[in-house]
Design a protein around this motif. Structure first.
Motif, PDB file in Angstrom:
ATOM      1  N   ALA A 149      41.923  16.383   0.302  1.00  0.00           N
ATOM      2  CA  ALA A 149      40.788  17.181  -0.206  1.00  0.00           C
ATOM      3  C   ALA A 149      39.578  17.174   0.727  1.00  0.00           C
ATOM      4  CB  ALA A 149      40.392  16.680  -1.587  1.00  0.00           C
ATOM      5  N   GLU A 150      39.402  16.090   1.471  1.00  0.00           N
ATOM      6  CA  GLU A 150      38.202  15.963   2.325  1.00  0.00           C
ATOM      7  C   GLU A 150      38.146  17.033   3.416  1.00  0.00           C
ATOM      8  OE1 GLU A 150      37.412  12.157   3.962  1.00  0.00           O
ATOM      9  OE2 GLU A 150      37.003  11.253   2.004  1.00  0.00           O
ATOM     10  N   GLU A 151      39.321  17.452   3.884  1.00  0.00           N
ATOM     11  CA  GLU A 151      39.323  18.406   5.000  1.00  0.00           C
ATOM     12  C   GLU A 151      39.500  19.857   4.545  1.00  0.00           C
ATOM     13  OE1 GLU A 151      43.726  18.453   6.752  1.00  0.00           O
ATOM     14  OE2 GLU A 151      42.915  16.413   6.765  1.00  0.00           O
ATOM     15  N   VAL A 152      39.609  20.087   3.223  1.00  0.00           N
ATOM     16  CA  VAL A 152      39.944  21.437   2.741  1.00  0.00           C
ATOM     17  C   VAL A 152      38.806  22.438   2.987  1.00  0.00           C
ATOM     18  CG1 VAL A 152      40.411  22.816   0.657  1.00  0.00           C
ATOM     19  CG2 VAL A 152      41.637  20.682   1.030  1.00  0.00           C
ATOM     20  N   ALA A 153      37.612  22.117   2.518  1.00  0.00           N
ATOM     21  CA  ALA A 153      36.509  23.092   2.559  1.00  0.00           C
ATOM     22  C   ALA A 153      36.205  23.540   3.981  1.00  0.00           C
ATOM     23  CB  ALA A 153      35.270  22.497   1.913  1.00  0.00           C
ATOM     24  N   SER A 154      36.320  22.627   4.934  1.00  0.00           N
ATOM     25  CA  SER A 154      35.973  22.981   6.321  1.00  0.00           C
ATOM     26  C   SER A 154      37.193  23.409   7.130  1.00  0.00           C
ATOM     27  CB  SER A 154      35.312  21.773   6.999  1.00  0.00           C
ATOM     28  OG  SER A 154      36.179  20.659   6.910  1.00  0.00           O
ATOM     29  N   PHE A 155      38.325  23.599   6.464  1.00  0.00           N
ATOM     30  CA  PHE A 155      39.556  23.961   7.177  1.00  0.00           C
ATOM     31  C   PHE A 155      39.411  25.316   7.870  1.00  0.00           C
ATOM     32  CE2 PHE A 155      43.745  26.116   7.141  1.00  0.00           C
ATOM     33  CZ  PHE A 155      44.437  25.256   7.968  1.00  0.00           C
ATOM     34  N   ARG A 156      39.702  25.335   9.169  1.00  0.00           N
ATOM     35  CA  ARG A 156      39.679  26.602   9.911  1.00  0.00           C
ATOM     36  C   ARG A 156      40.968  26.764  10.708  1.00  0.00           C
ATOM     37  NH1 ARG A 156      36.306  26.758   6.822  1.00  0.00           N
ATOM     38  NH2 ARG A 156      34.092  27.261   6.988  1.00  0.00           N
ATOM     39  N   GLY A 157      42.032  26.104  10.290  1.00  0.00           N
ATOM     40  CA  GLY A 157      43.321  26.186  10.990  1.00  0.00           C
ATOM     41  C   GLY A 157      43.647  24.872  11.666  1.00  0.00           C
ATOM     42  N   GLY A 158      44.854  24.797  12.217  1.00  0.00           N
ATOM     43  CA  GLY A 158      45.307  23.593  12.895  1.00  0.00           C
ATOM     44  C   GLY A 158      46.103  22.681  11.988  1.00  0.00           C
TER      45      GLY A 158
ATOM     46  N   THR B 276      37.838  29.762   4.004  1.00  0.00           N
ATOM     47  CA  THR B 276      38.651  28.934   3.099  1.00  0.00           C
ATOM     48  C   THR B 276      38.618  29.483   1.685  1.00  0.00           C
ATOM     49  OG1 THR B 276      37.894  27.086   4.420  1.00  0.00           O
ATOM     50  CG2 THR B 276      39.082  26.526   2.439  1.00  0.00           C
ATOM     51  N   LEU B 277      37.414  29.899   1.276  1.00  0.00           N
ATOM     52  CA  LEU B 277      37.249  30.427  -0.079  1.00  0.00           C
ATOM     53  C   LEU B 277      38.112  31.674  -0.277  1.00  0.00           C
ATOM     54  CD1 LEU B 277      35.620  30.082  -2.703  1.00  0.00           C
ATOM     55  CD2 LEU B 277      33.897  31.605  -1.739  1.00  0.00           C
ATOM     56  N   THR B 278      38.050  32.586   0.695  1.00  0.00           N
ATOM     57  CA  THR B 278      38.837  33.823   0.591  1.00  0.00           C
ATOM     58  C   THR B 278      40.330  33.495   0.573  1.00  0.00           C
ATOM     59  OG1 THR B 278      37.092  34.893   1.863  1.00  0.00           O
ATOM     60  CG2 THR B 278      39.126  36.127   1.597  1.00  0.00           C
TER      61      THR B 278
ATOM     62  N   ILE C 292      30.529  24.281  -2.579  1.00  0.00           N
ATOM     63  CA  ILE C 292      29.502  23.232  -2.416  1.00  0.00           C
ATOM     64  C   ILE C 292      29.957  22.139  -1.434  1.00  0.00           C
ATOM     65  CG2 ILE C 292      28.514  23.643  -4.710  1.00  0.00           C
ATOM     66  CD1 ILE C 292      29.925  21.067  -5.653  1.00  0.00           C
ATOM     67  N   ASN C 293      31.160  22.331  -0.869  1.00  0.00           N
ATOM     68  CA  ASN C 293      31.705  21.402   0.126  1.00  0.00           C
ATOM     69  C   ASN C 293      31.759  19.966  -0.408  1.00  0.00           C
ATOM     70  OD1 ASN C 293      32.803  20.592   2.481  1.00  0.00           O
ATOM     71  ND2 ASN C 293      31.123  21.314   3.796  1.00  0.00           N
ATOM     72  N   GLU C 294      32.327  19.821  -1.578  1.00  0.00           N
ATOM     73  CA  GLU C 294      32.372  18.508  -2.230  1.00  0.00           C
ATOM     74  C   GLU C 294      33.836  18.142  -2.532  1.00  0.00           C
ATOM     75  OE1 GLU C 294      29.994  16.026  -3.087  1.00  0.00           O
ATOM     76  OE2 GLU C 294      31.963  15.134  -3.448  1.00  0.00           O
ATOM     77  N   SER C 295      34.324  17.147  -1.805  1.00  0.00           N
ATOM     78  CA  SER C 295      35.748  16.817  -1.912  1.00  0.00           C
ATOM     79  C   SER C 295      36.115  16.228  -3.276  1.00  0.00           C
ATOM     80  CB  SER C 295      36.165  15.864  -0.803  1.00  0.00           C
ATOM     81  OG  SER C 295      35.420  14.676  -0.865  1.00  0.00           O
ATOM     82  N   LEU C 296      35.144  15.566  -3.925  1.00  0.00           N
ATOM     83  CA  LEU C 296      35.440  14.993  -5.253  1.00  0.00           C
ATOM     84  C   LEU C 296      35.762  16.087  -6.273  1.00  0.00           C
ATOM     85  CD1 LEU C 296      33.079  11.961  -5.986  1.00  0.00           C
ATOM     86  CD2 LEU C 296      35.584  12.030  -6.060  1.00  0.00           C
ATOM     87  N   VAL C 297      34.993  17.191  -6.194  1.00  0.00           N
ATOM     88  CA  VAL C 297      35.252  18.316  -7.104  1.00  0.00           C
ATOM     89  C   VAL C 297      36.614  18.931  -6.791  1.00  0.00           C
ATOM     90  CG1 VAL C 297      34.368  20.540  -7.941  1.00  0.00           C
ATOM     91  CG2 VAL C 297      32.771  18.744  -7.293  1.00  0.00           C
ATOM     92  N   LEU C 298      36.894  19.031  -5.477  1.00  0.00           N
ATOM     93  CA  LEU C 298      38.201  19.548  -5.065  1.00  0.00           C
ATOM     94  C   LEU C 298      39.336  18.652  -5.579  1.00  0.00           C
ATOM     95  CD1 LEU C 298      37.459  20.822  -1.494  1.00  0.00           C
ATOM     96  CD2 LEU C 298      39.003  21.971  -3.059  1.00  0.00           C
ATOM     97  N   GLN C 299      39.113  17.349  -5.502  1.00  0.00           N
ATOM     98  CA  GLN C 299      40.137  16.418  -5.992  1.00  0.00           C
ATOM     99  C   GLN C 299      40.340  16.561  -7.500  1.00  0.00           C
ATOM    100  OE1 GLN C 299      38.850  12.618  -4.291  1.00  0.00           O
ATOM    101  NE2 GLN C 299      40.772  12.578  -3.122  1.00  0.00           N
TER     102      GLN C 299
ATOM    103  N   VAL D 160      37.380  26.258  -6.301  1.00  0.00           N
ATOM    104  CA  VAL D 160      36.445  27.252  -5.740  1.00  0.00           C
ATOM    105  C   VAL D 160      35.048  26.629  -5.651  1.00  0.00           C
ATOM    106  CG1 VAL D 160      35.229  29.400  -6.327  1.00  0.00           C
ATOM    107  CG2 VAL D 160      37.728  29.339  -6.342  1.00  0.00           C
ATOM    108  N   THR D 161      34.645  25.935  -6.711  1.00  0.00           N
ATOM    109  CA  THR D 161      33.334  25.268  -6.706  1.00  0.00           C
ATOM    110  C   THR D 161      33.278  24.217  -5.597  1.00  0.00           C
ATOM    111  OG1 THR D 161      33.319  25.544  -9.102  1.00  0.00           O
ATOM    112  CG2 THR D 161      31.673  24.069  -8.186  1.00  0.00           C
ATOM    113  N   GLY D 162      34.342  23.423  -5.499  1.00  0.00           N
ATOM    114  CA  GLY D 162      34.395  22.383  -4.467  1.00  0.00           C
ATOM    115  C   GLY D 162      34.289  22.940  -3.068  1.00  0.00           C
ATOM    116  N   ILE D 163      34.941  24.090  -2.838  1.00  0.00           N
ATOM    117  CA  ILE D 163      34.885  24.716  -1.502  1.00  0.00           C
ATOM    118  C   ILE D 163      33.468  25.224  -1.230  1.00  0.00           C
ATOM    119  CG2 ILE D 163      35.706  26.697  -0.135  1.00  0.00           C
ATOM    120  CD1 ILE D 163      38.462  26.311  -1.595  1.00  0.00           C
TER     121      ILE D 163
END
Lengths: 85, 422
Positions: free
Chosen positions: B43-52, B317-319, B387-394, B382-385
């Protein structure tokens, strides 16, 4: 709502014939279900299909109608549909 | 065996053995669980994911290949012969495609998670083998189909997209090791767009023309908007690929316009089908299907906002998340929860030839849990992405995981009822 069902039909001595041949799915199923849901429709119905209408059987069962095969040749399937008492 | 039985025997012979579509559906349900589990861990790397490479890439491919493609393969093997009125040429290659896909997806996503391109290549080779069999079987079926030209055309376009998609995928993996591509991220974006709007998109648009009227009990929709949506989507994919590759801004806007018009055609067709339906109560599945249509519109809106440089945090990421999970996964689970009991009912006809009632084959409670958890997961992720918050994503991933387990329970129970019914 559907105002006029797809397919053609005619009344004969052995019951109401519904011809769904040449229709694209799901229209054969709609042609039958629309007509059996008409008020006072108690059958029997002789339904003509291009192929075995496997998806129709579940819907018939749910509406309390039974089906028997009159013919199951390659290219034409005829079913006798009766309302279960 | 009486006359009715012998005829029904003939009918069942024309159905693909139930084990073929159901193994794909069960595998899809299992990969769905895995996808949410990996998303939770990474989850920590999801919001900022840009490939790779990494856990996010692995989770994305568990969704795209493991869930969407596996379910699409199972459904296509079963439904295309019904829709095109031509039986599948052989069962063996369909079974083999499954046994290539499953280990292939596991190895490929493991390689992605561990960032080892050589492992990815082994997995990709197996997956491509499975997809090639699927492509040959489906192409052979479509080639012999004369009815439903609009649906068949969507099928052909999906197959063309699949070839481009797989080729780009292999190139991208090779590039992870050798770095021979000048524009890795551009090709990755085209790969993602062709996968979601091309391969999966054409299958969704095409099969919707048959499945939605079949489930809602309405007449088949008019052909012209169907042709139009296929043509516009094809043109949109060509334009956006060109726009990304050659960096032409005006082409981006043309693509966005084409996508919006294509979506309008599709939604108009679906609205017409539902407006003329005979079935009054559409059930839980159509809550998901309708929500997926709303998510499709949201995804397009997000894409346009991203294009317009709107201040949208983590817009790529959101899209991508709204497209994959919001639109495609939601639609898929809406369809799957109708198809599975329906097929089971046809296959599990008792000795008198009478099919079992759908209500007897549809365990409702797991589906209710899945529905609630799926929507909660989308909202939280969607909220986690944003606000860039991995806890919400988790938290979202936990709900997704519970929903996925509930759907797996549903799929397993339908399969068990099918086995016991025979």
């Amino acid at each position: 709502m559907i105002r006029d069902a797809p397919g053609t039909c005619w009344q004969a001595d052995d019951g109401l014939h519904i011809n769904t041949r040449g229709l694209a799915p799901p229209d054969p199923m709609i042609a039958i279900l629309w007509r059996i849901e008409q008020p006072d429709q108690n059958g029997p119905i002789i339904a003509h299909f291009d192929r075995n209408p496997v998806h129709l059987f579940v819907e018939l069962e749910e509406r309390g109608w039974s089906h028997d095969y009159l013919n199951n040749d390659l290219g034409e399937v005829r079913l006798l549909l009766r309302k279960q008492t | 065996m009486n006359m009715a039985n012998s005829f029904l025997g003939g009918a069942q012979d024309r159905l693909l053995p139930a084990s073929i579509p159901f193994r794909f559906f069960l595998a899809a349900a299992l990969f769905h669980v895995l996808a949410w589990a990996i998303l939770f861990v990474g989850a920590e790397e999801v919001a900022s994911f840009r490939g790779g490479p990494g856990k996010t890439l692995a989770a994305i491919h568990l969704v795209t290949l493991g869930v969407l493609t596996m379910a699409a393969m199972g459904a296509s093997y079963q439904l295309l012969p019904v829709v095109t009125r031509r039986p599948l040429a052989r069962d063996g290659p369909a079974r083999l495609s499954f046994w290539l896909m499953v280990p292939g997806i596991v190895i490929l996503t493991l390689g992605m998670g561990l960032a080892t391109p050589s492992t990815m290549l082994v997995g990709a080779a197996l997956v491509c083998g499975g997809l090639l069999l699927f492509l040959v079987l489906t192409a052979d079926n479509l080639r012999r189909a004369s009815s439903l030209p609009v649906v068949s055309t969507h099928g052909w376009l999906a197959l063309v997209s699949l070839v481009i998609l797989a080729t780009l995928g292999i190139l991208l993996i090779v590039d992870f090791e050798s770095g021979f591509l000048d524009s890795h991220s551009d090709l990755a974006l085209i790969h993602m767009i062709i996968g979601s709007f091309g391969f999966m998109g054409f299958l969704v648009l095409g099969l919707s023309l048959v499945l939605v009227p079949m489930f809602a009990l309405s007449q088949s929709p008019s052909r012209t908007p169907g042709w139009l949506q296929a043509a516009l989507t094809s043109l949109m994919l060509a334009c956006i690929s060109g726009a990304i590759f050659f960096e032409i801004l005006s082409l981006f806007w043309i693509s966005a316009t084409l996508a919006i018009i294509a979506a309008c055609c599709y939604l108009w067709l679906m609205r017409s089908a539902l407006a003329s339906r005979m079935r009054k109560r559409l059930g839980l599945s159509f809550v998901l299907i309708r929500a997926s249509w709303a998510m499709m519109v949201l995804a397009l809106a997000l894409g346009v906002a991203w294009l317009a440089d709107a201040p949208l945090p983590n817009a790529p990421t959101l899209t991508g998340f709204v497209i994959l999970v919001g639109w495609l996964l939601t639609f898929l689970f809406g369809i799957l929860q109708r198809i599975m009991p329906f097929l089971a009912s046809m296959h599990a006809a008792d000795k008198s030839g009478r099919p079992q009632l759908l209500s007897e084959l549809t365990p409702e409670n797991p589906l209710k849990v899945h529905l609630i958890c799926h929507f909660t997961a989308i909202l939280m992720c969607v909220t986690g992405i944003v606000i860039n918050e991995s806890l919400v994503l988790q938290g979202g991933a936990v709900f997704g995981l519970i929903g996925a387990v509930a759907f797996l329970t549903f799929a397993t129970r339908v399969t068990l009822k099918l086995r016991h019914g025979k």
